[in-house]
Design a protein around this motif. Structure first.
Motif, mmCIF file in Angstrom:
data_model
loop_
_atom_site.group_PDB
_atom_site.id
_atom_site.type_symbol
_atom_site.label_atom_id
_atom_site.label_comp_id
_atom_site.label_asym_id
_atom_site.label_seq_id
_atom_site.Cartn_x
_atom_site.Cartn_y
_atom_site.Cartn_z
ATOM 1 N N ARG A 85 26.877 48.822 -14.101
ATOM 2 C CA ARG A 85 26.672 50.108 -14.781
ATOM 3 C C ARG A 85 25.302 50.188 -15.444
ATOM 4 N N THR A 86 24.858 49.100 -16.043
ATOM 5 C CA THR A 86 23.560 49.106 -16.728
ATOM 6 C C THR A 86 22.430 49.443 -15.759
ATOM 7 N N ILE A 87 22.426 48.793 -14.607
ATOM 8 C CA ILE A 87 21.375 49.054 -13.609
ATOM 9 C C ILE A 87 21.460 50.491 -13.114
ATOM 10 N N ARG A 88 22.643 50.930 -12.738
ATOM 11 C CA ARG A 88 22.790 52.276 -12.191
ATOM 12 C C ARG A 88 22.528 53.361 -13.225
ATOM 13 N N GLU A 128 16.370 57.555 -14.917
ATOM 14 C CA GLU A 128 15.126 57.784 -14.179
ATOM 15 C C GLU A 128 15.209 58.985 -13.246
ATOM 16 N N GLN A 129 16.287 59.069 -12.458
ATOM 17 C CA GLN A 129 16.373 60.109 -11.438
ATOM 18 C C GLN A 129 17.150 61.341 -11.891
ATOM 19 N N MET A 144 22.434 51.712 -4.139
ATOM 20 C CA MET A 144 21.446 50.638 -4.197
ATOM 21 C C MET A 144 20.391 50.983 -5.229
ATOM 22 N N ALA A 145 20.183 50.070 -6.156
ATOM 23 C CA ALA A 145 19.229 50.308 -7.236
ATOM 24 C C ALA A 145 18.588 48.990 -7.656
ATOM 25 N N ILE A 146 17.277 49.019 -7.827
ATOM 26 C CA ILE A 146 16.511 47.872 -8.309
ATOM 27 C C ILE A 146 15.765 48.324 -9.564
#
Length: 140
Positions: free
Chosen positions: A18-21, A28-29, A70-72
């Motif tokens: 969850r933190t990354i997404r 961001e998006q 997918m997220a970096i």
């Protein structure tokens, strides 16, 4: 620089996922949070990317064979971590008996997925106000 990509358990590791997404998609998006989280979370196979033991990426594969979310992390983009994540998901799918997988790529990332063996399957469409393209890959 130690890189590890591995399957993740939604129930015990959802905080990291969850933190990354949240950071990449919601902040961001500007994807609305209610669109980011769906009924596929518990049944999908999630993946985490670690760089020097810190979580820096995530992705998932649904039961239907859809690669997604997918997220970096922004601070480590451009280092090939997304390609390693996608390779791990594809390898997992093949080992799990999938013959074909697909995804909805953000249009700007079409080249990234093409390099990984995915082919465009239709016109541009919008998800969460972002242009996407359906792409698929046959697994051998």
């Amino acid at each position: 620089m130690a890189i590890l990509v591995r399957p993740a358990d939604w129930h015990s590791e959802r905080g990291s996922i969850r933190t990354i997404r949240e950071t990449v998609f919601v902040q961001e998006q500007k994807v609305p949070a209610d669109l980011e989280w769906d009924d596929q979370e518990e049944s999908a196979q999630h993946f985490l990317v670690f760089l020097d033991e810190k979580v820096v990426g995530t992705g998932r594969l649904t039961k239907e064979g859809k690669v997604g979310r997918m997220a970096i992390s922004r601070t480590v983009r451009g280092q090939g971590l997304g390609a390693q994540l996608l390779r791990a998901i594809c390898d997992y799918a093949q080992q799990s008996g999938y013959h074909r997988i697909y995804l909805h790529a953000q249009q700007h990332a079409e080249g990234f997925y093409t390099k990984a063996g995915f082919c465009k399957k239709g016109p541009v469409f919008y998800e969460a106000g972002i242009p996407h393209i359906k792409m698929a890959r046959e697994l051998r």
